[in-house]
Design an enzyme around this catalytic site. Sequence first.
Site: not given
Ligand code: GCV
Length: 716
Positions: A306, A380, A408
């Site tokens: 990411e 995720d 989340e």
């Molecule tokens: C910290 C998901 C979340 C992101 C997070 C990522 C990760 O994509 O939406 O906010 O980033 O996981 O675990 O690195």
Amino acid sequence: MKKYFLFYLLFSAVLVAKAENGYELWLRYQKVNNAPLLQSYNSIISSINFAGASATTTVAKEELIKGLKGLLGKNIPVTNSITANTLVVGTPATSATIRSLPIQSQLKSAGDEGFVVMTTSTGGKKVTTIAANTDVGVLYGVFHFLRLLQTQQPISNLSFVSAPKIKVRMLNHWDNLNRHVERGYAGSSIWDWHRLPGYIDQRYIDYARANASIGINGTVLTNVNANAVVLTAPYLEKVAALANVFRPYGIKVYLTARFSAPIEIGKLKTADPHDPQVQQWWKDKATEIYQYIPDFGGFLVKANSEGQPGPQNYGRNHDDGANMLADAVKPHGGIVMWRAFVYSHETPEDRFKQAYNEFKPLDGKFRDNVLIQVKNGPIDFQPREPFSPLFGAMPKTPLMMEFQVTQEYLGQATHLVYEAPMFKEVLDADTYQKGKGSQVAKVIDGSLHNYNHTGMAGVANIGSDINWTGHLFGQANWYCMGRLAWDHTLSSEKMADEWLKQTFNNNHNFIQSAKKMMMGSYEAMVNYMTPLGLHHIMGTGHHYGPAPWVDNVGRDDWNPIYYHKADEKGIGFDRTATGSNALAQYAPELQKLYGNINTCPDEYLLWFHKVSWDHKMKSGRTLWEELVHRYYSGVDSVRSMQKTWAGLKPYVDKERYDHVNMLLAVQEQEAVWWRNACLLYFQTFSKKPIPAKYEQPDKTLEYYKNLKFPYAPGNG
Ligand code: GCV
């Protein structure tokens, strides 16, 4: 008249439970309200003989005195002598009595961090002992003993030995230096960086107490989407101040390492792990960190994921990056936790398969102080995921578990969702790696492959809200994550029971109903959000609410339509051999079970199969009917939870009752929103009605599609 008024005031004060805001978590130490039991406790604990003078012993002793004072309603004298019914606390190193008690074989099995809590005798006197081989073991033993009293267990004939099954038991805070918490729903970060190191907030101490009480021994202070600034001297001083607070409680501090830090704060031209200058920079940085924090735990790294920089930016691989950092912290006793949460921008491969594809070939190539931190599922933290196939694929590399405690994708901090059943589902899943009985739990506790390091991490749901977690019941998720890291064999019911009794009260009716509500809450949420194996159909960015229609996000695998693949023919992601064949990443036994549409458990069906709308399900319903049924039953379950909670009003103080009550009402509305929005949308493909016996959606699909939440909390 005045006399009557005073009487009334007194009387009502006795009847109404003390208002509480949840700050004290499960460490409230209220007086035991069962007279015979209280009498028995008082007769068994007449004095405390507490050996040792270390910082850890001191906090353990303070906690025991404070706890007993609250629970027994009086001060228990601390003495140097031992009489009948003394509580004898210490280690063989600090206490001659402990050395002489007939508990030596039990002490052996308690290991470095475990403890023994036993009824025994010395010189003809019956005593109770809390003993351990180390001071931190004593601290854990003290918390265990207090928990027995808080949960009103008999203590007249104790014989309990406990040792953690996993070595690194930690929280990961996704906290930024500006106090924004990524995916945080309980206010801002509790780390007040600006006022550190000079100002030590009482919260830091209470945070450490709470963690120690459930066995957590590590905390990563900063977000995995990392900022190199935390590795600069002014911030290391602040980190050291926190480490000083946590040290007596057995908690080590860890930081996230931004891979490009040598460029950003080191003025180097590259962060290539093969570059000798870069390697030296990390070695020097590690030495500097250990000067500030001699027991610094190590680094957690999100790399090439990411948008985070990593070794692949330089044509290197994960092992090159992890090993470079491992070499830097190794002389100081540190570890590196390298995350396997990766999926590439460029690869058109099913996202499900990517972590496995990148990491499996690297098995055995990591230094012995590296752990690979794997999210519970392949995508995720979705409401329900099958376990990540990596857990069955890396026998030569210690894999640690990453759970997400913060909700989340689970209703954020407005939904009551008890996560223990979800954690257990993953831990108990069989990888079949060494035949039947190769559960994920045995992989991560090291027993299957004899890993030298073991770990479990939970992404924290903690913030500066007065009750720490936004939703009061979010505390239970923090609680059970720590308890499971200590002992993954604990049942969800047992942990709910413990948490409820400590957090509220021991009333039988209250506990039975509240526990039932908690136990059903996970399945309820899955049903009203993503039943039958649907996944990743939430709103873009903020991840709040449903948005299965989204098809316009920059990359394919950020779009819900990539995951549900609904069309006129059916719905679901074909991951069998006729599709992406992600199933091939699992053991043959699971390939067989999941690969057959008729044997694949309903829970995972749409994870692995594209299923026609008319497919006959195990229930006898068609897929469409089953989908409707699940969405509606999810909402019904929330309504039952509301009823249950309303019935519990007499047992809970007004402040906490109202808090939960209001949030359950929000949860009910949001469950209806999920149900209606998803069914109206999927109906555009199935072309089938929502049977008339169900309450019909009162809004249109367009209405739901037009909802916008530019300021939803926790966004990255
Ligand atoms: C910290 C998901 C979340 C992101 C997070 C990522 C990760 O994509 O939406 O906010 O980033 O996981 O675990 O690195």
